[in-house]
Design a protein around this motif. Sequence first.
Motif, PDB file in Angstrom:
ATOM      1  N   SER A   4       0.718  -1.213   0.014  1.00  0.00           N
ATOM      2  CA  SER A   4       0.047  -0.005  -0.015  1.00  0.00           C
ATOM      3  C   SER A   4       1.003   1.149   0.093  1.00  0.00           C
ATOM      4  O   SER A   4       1.822   1.174   0.202  1.00  0.00           O
ATOM      5  N   ASP A   5       0.309   2.503  -0.038  1.00  0.00           N
ATOM      6  CA  ASP A   5       0.864   3.524  -0.101  1.00  0.00           C
ATOM      7  C   ASP A   5       1.362   3.976   1.422  1.00  0.00           C
ATOM      8  O   ASP A   5       0.712   3.413   2.168  1.00  0.00           O
ATOM      9  N   GLY A   6       2.185   4.726   1.358  1.00  0.00           N
ATOM     10  CA  GLY A   6       2.491   5.088   2.777  1.00  0.00           C
ATOM     11  C   GLY A   6       3.506   4.486   3.483  1.00  0.00           C
ATOM     12  O   GLY A   6       4.188   4.819   4.717  1.00  0.00           O
ATOM     13  N   LEU A  86      -2.574   0.245 -12.202  1.00  0.00           N
ATOM     14  CA  LEU A  86      -3.318   1.718 -12.027  1.00  0.00           C
ATOM     15  C   LEU A  86      -4.855   1.813 -11.959  1.00  0.00           C
ATOM     16  O   LEU A  86      -5.378   2.288 -11.114  1.00  0.00           O
ATOM     17  N   PHE A  87      -5.336   0.554 -12.524  1.00  0.00           N
ATOM     18  CA  PHE A  87      -6.828   0.615 -12.604  1.00  0.00           C
ATOM     19  C   PHE A  87      -7.139  -0.043 -11.014  1.00  0.00           C
ATOM     20  O   PHE A  87      -8.106   0.504 -10.605  1.00  0.00           O
ATOM     21  N   ALA A  89      -5.511   0.605  -8.395  1.00  0.00           N
ATOM     22  CA  ALA A  89      -5.467   1.787  -7.518  1.00  0.00           C
ATOM     23  C   ALA A  89      -6.494   2.700  -7.712  1.00  0.00           C
ATOM     24  O   ALA A  89      -6.996   3.279  -6.810  1.00  0.00           O
ATOM     25  N   LEU A  90      -6.794   3.152  -8.772  1.00  0.00           N
ATOM     26  CA  LEU A  90      -7.871   4.233  -8.905  1.00  0.00           C
ATOM     27  C   LEU A  90      -9.088   3.709  -8.759  1.00  0.00           C
ATOM     28  O   LEU A  90      -9.966   4.617  -8.048  1.00  0.00           O
ATOM     29  N   GLY A  93      -8.761   1.426  -5.045  1.00  0.00           N
ATOM     30  CA  GLY A  93      -7.996   1.631  -3.831  1.00  0.00           C
ATOM     31  C   GLY A  93      -7.254   0.616  -3.544  1.00  0.00           C
ATOM     32  O   GLY A  93      -6.605   0.697  -2.350  1.00  0.00           O
ATOM     33  N   ILE A  97      -0.949   5.048  -5.783  1.00  0.00           N
ATOM     34  CA  ILE A  97      -0.315   5.596  -6.823  1.00  0.00           C
ATOM     35  C   ILE A  97       1.191   5.859  -6.557  1.00  0.00           C
ATOM     36  O   ILE A  97       1.863   5.761  -7.387  1.00  0.00           O
ATOM     37  N   SER A  98       1.461   5.953  -5.208  1.00  0.00           N
ATOM     38  CA  SER A  98       2.855   6.143  -5.062  1.00  0.00           C
ATOM     39  C   SER A  98       3.809   5.006  -5.083  1.00  0.00           C
ATOM     40  O   SER A  98       4.876   5.100  -5.445  1.00  0.00           O
TER      41      SER A  98
ATOM     42  N   ARG C  63     -13.501   2.763   0.111  1.00  0.00           N
ATOM     43  CA  ARG C  63     -12.020   2.426  -0.138  1.00  0.00           C
ATOM     44  C   ARG C  63     -11.473   2.614   1.063  1.00  0.00           C
ATOM     45  O   ARG C  63     -10.292   1.925   1.609  1.00  0.00           O
ATOM     46  N   ARG C 106      -0.479   8.897   6.243  1.00  0.00           N
ATOM     47  CA  ARG C 106      -0.188   8.831   4.687  1.00  0.00           C
ATOM     48  C   ARG C 106      -0.763   8.163   3.509  1.00  0.00           C
ATOM     49  O   ARG C 106      -1.229   8.527   2.831  1.00  0.00           O
ATOM     50  N   ALA C 107      -1.029   6.780   3.969  1.00  0.00           N
ATOM     51  CA  ALA C 107      -1.784   5.883   2.998  1.00  0.00           C
ATOM     52  C   ALA C 107      -3.075   6.377   2.787  1.00  0.00           C
ATOM     53  O   ALA C 107      -3.624   6.509   1.820  1.00  0.00           O
ATOM     54  N   LEU C 111      -4.699   7.779  -0.680  1.00  0.00           N
ATOM     55  CA  LEU C 111      -5.815   7.153  -1.188  1.00  0.00           C
ATOM     56  C   LEU C 111      -6.934   7.989  -1.387  1.00  0.00           C
ATOM     57  O   LEU C 111      -7.541   8.050  -2.617  1.00  0.00           O
ATOM     58  N   GLN C 115      -8.649   8.781  -5.211  1.00  0.00           N
ATOM     59  CA  GLN C 115     -10.026   8.854  -5.141  1.00  0.00           C
ATOM     60  C   GLN C 115     -10.789  10.057  -5.751  1.00  0.00           C
ATOM     61  O   GLN C 115     -11.723  10.103  -6.536  1.00  0.00           O
TER      62      GLN C 115
END
Lengths: 205, 216, 244
Positions: A4-6, A86-87, A89-90, A93, A97-98, C63, C106-107, C111, C115
Motif C-alpha cells: 500500500s501507499d505510505g 493503475l486501474f 489503485a484508482l 483503492g 499511486i505512489s 475504499r 499517509r496511506a 488514497l 479517489q
Amino acid sequence: MHISDGILSTPILIGGACVAAAGVAQGLRKIEDNDIPKTALLTAAFFVASLVHVRIGPTSAHLILNGMAGILLGWAAFPALLIGLLFQALLFGHGGISVLGVNTVAIAVPAVGAGLMFRRMVHRETSPRRIALMAGLGAGLCIAATALFSAAVLALSGRAWLRTAWVLLVAHVFVMAGEAVLAYFIAAYLLRVRPALLLGRPLAA
Amino acid sequence: METLFALTNVDFAYGPDRPTLSGISMTLDANDRVALTGNNGSGKTTLLHALVGLNKPQQGEIHAFGRQRRTEKDFYEVRLRAGLLFEDSDDQLFCATVAEDVAFGPFNLGWPRERVAAAVDSTLARLGLSHSRDLSAAELSHGEKRMAALATLLAMNPAALLLDEPTNGMDQAHIDVLIQTLQDTEAALLIASHDHAFLKRIARRSLRLENGRIAS
Amino acid sequence: MIGQPDQTRFRFKPDPRALILGVGLWTILFVLMQTPRALALAGGLALILAKAVGASWRTLIRRMAALNALLIFLLPLMAVESFALSAWPWRLAPDRLILFAAVALRANAILILAQGLVGAMDMATLGHALVHLRCPPKLAHLIVFSARYLDLLRHEWNRLYRAARMRGFRMSIGLRTWRVLGALVGGLLLRSLDRAERVLYAMKCRGYQGRFFMLHHFRYTAADAVFVLTLALAGGIVIWLDRM
Ligand SMILES: Nc1ncnc2c1ncn2[C@@H]1O[C@H](COP(=O)(O)OP(=O)(O)O)[C@@H](O)[C@H]1O
Ligand SMILES: [Mg+2]
C-alpha cells in the motif's frame, strides 16, 4: 499482492519508479502498431481476471496471473501490468499511486522473465502436458520472485517492517501454489483450443 | 455505369477443411442497392470481409475501384472508399467517445482538423446523435451504437457501404432514421440482413447465399 | 459500470491536466512528510480537494474502510515490541506507534487523493490528459483503449462464470475448481484476443496506419493556474509544518 501507499521509504519508491519507467518504455517500443488492440484487450482481460477471488488454503486471495501475462504478452506485459495496477489503485483503492512503480517492478519483471524463459524452453518440447507444466512452473516461480522482491523492499524500508515481510512471504506460499496450478490449467486449455498462442511468438518478443 | 466491385470465381476457406465461399461471382455498381440474404453461416459476413480484403481469397479475382486487388496494400485504398459496418458495433467503436470514433476515419484520410470537426458534427447531427457526441460507446443503447458505427463510416464519404446486419438490435425509431439515411445517400449499398421488411424498402435487387454459393 | 465518475455535477471542475498535476505534486509531498501532525493536516486537505472535485462520500468511505482494515492487521505486526511468550502481555513500542500513525495517515491521504482523481474524471479523460502531459502516447492510448473494453470483458466473464455455475461449478479448494477456473480464464483470454482481431479489422477499415488522434482539446483557464498555485502553496505550508 500490492504494497500500500505510505509504507515504503522514498529511495525505494524512486528506484522502483525508474526501473518501471525503463521497463514500460522497452515494452512500448516492442509493441507493434497492429498489436495495440491485442495488448489493450489482453490488459483489460487480465485486469478483469485479477478481480476474481479464489480460495487458497485458509484464505481468499485475488488472482495475479503475472506469469501467464508474461507468457502471452512478452515485453508488452510491462505496460499491461502497469495499467492493471493503475486501474486497481484508482478504481478499487488497492495498492496505490505512489507505489505504482515498485509494484509494477514486483510483478512485471518476473512476468517478462518467465515469458522469455517459457518461450525459449517451449521450442524443444512437444508434449502438451509438459508444456502446460512449464507454464505452471513459470507462473509459480513468478509469484515466488514477486513475493521475494516485495518482502525485500519492505524489509529495506525499515526494521519495523521485517515481521510483515516474513508474513507476506509465508502467505505467498499458498498464492504461489494456486497460481501455478491455475497457470497449468490455463495453458492446458489454450493448448487444446489454440496452441499457436503458446507455441508461437509472444505478442512482443 | 461505373462498376465499383467485380468478383470472379472467388473461393475462400478459413481452414483446411470445408470452403466458406466457393465460386462467387458478383458485381456492385455505383448507385446499386443490393440485398445479400442467406441463412446464418451461409457466408454473408465472410463475403463482405473479402470485399475489403480482411479475408484474402485463395482462388478468383477481386476488382475494386478500377483495379485488381490482391495485397494488403492494394486494399488500403479500397477500405477508405468502401465503408464496412461490422456485425458487432462494439468492434467498431473503439475510441473513448463517439465523436472521436467518428473522427478516426477522417483523420486517417488526412483531412485538416477543422474539416474533421465539421464532418463529425454534421454526421452526428444527420443521424440524430449529437447528444451522444461525448459519451463512451459503453453508455449507448444497442440502436444508438449501431447508428454511431454507421456515422463512423458516413463521415468518410464512402462510395460504397457494405452493411452487415444493420438493423440488428435496433428499435423501430432507429430503423426509420436508418432507412431515411440510406435512401438519401448516394453510396452504393450492399446489405446483408435477415430483415426482409427493411430490405424491401432499400434494395433494388438481391443476392442469396446458400452454403457459400450464390443461389440467385 | 467500472470507471465512471461518481457524480457528473461538479462543484468545481479544474482542467484534468491541472488536477493530475496537483494530485501528483501532493502525492510526492505526502511521501516526503514524516510527522503525524503534518500528515493529518495533509489528509484533511486531500479530503477537501477530493470532495471539491466530485468524489462521493460513499466510495471514499468504502475504499478507506478496506485500506484501514489492512492497516489494523499490520498494526500488531509492526508495532508490538516482541511476540515472545515471556514478554506477555505484549506491548506496543511507542516509537513504532508514531511511525505507524504516520504510515496510516499517509496511506489514507494518498488514497483520498487518488479517489478525488477518479471521482472527477473517467479513464478516457485521464488518458487524454496524460497525452497532453507528455506521457508516451502509446501508453495513454493503451489506457483509454483497455478502459473502453473493461465492462465488455467483465460481462463476458460473468457470462462464462454463470454458464459454469449452471453446470454445477462451485468455488472450492479442490483440483477440479482450478481446472474449470483455468478453462474460464483461458476462455476470457481467447475472447479478448478474438475481439482485438475484429477491432483491428475495424481500425484498418478506417485507414489505421499506427496513429491515434485526439479531437478534444482541453483549455487551461486562469482558474486552473490559481488552482495549481493554491495546491502548491498549501503543499508548501504542510511541508514547512512537517520540518518544523
Ligand atoms: N474467423 C472464422 N474462423 C473460422 N471459421 C469461421 C470464421 N468466421 C466464420 N466462420 C465460419 O464460416 C461460415 C460462414 O460464416 P459467416 O460468414 O459469418 O456467415 P453469415 O454471416 O452468413 O452468418 C460459418 O460456418 C462460420 O462458422
Ligand atoms: Mg454474419
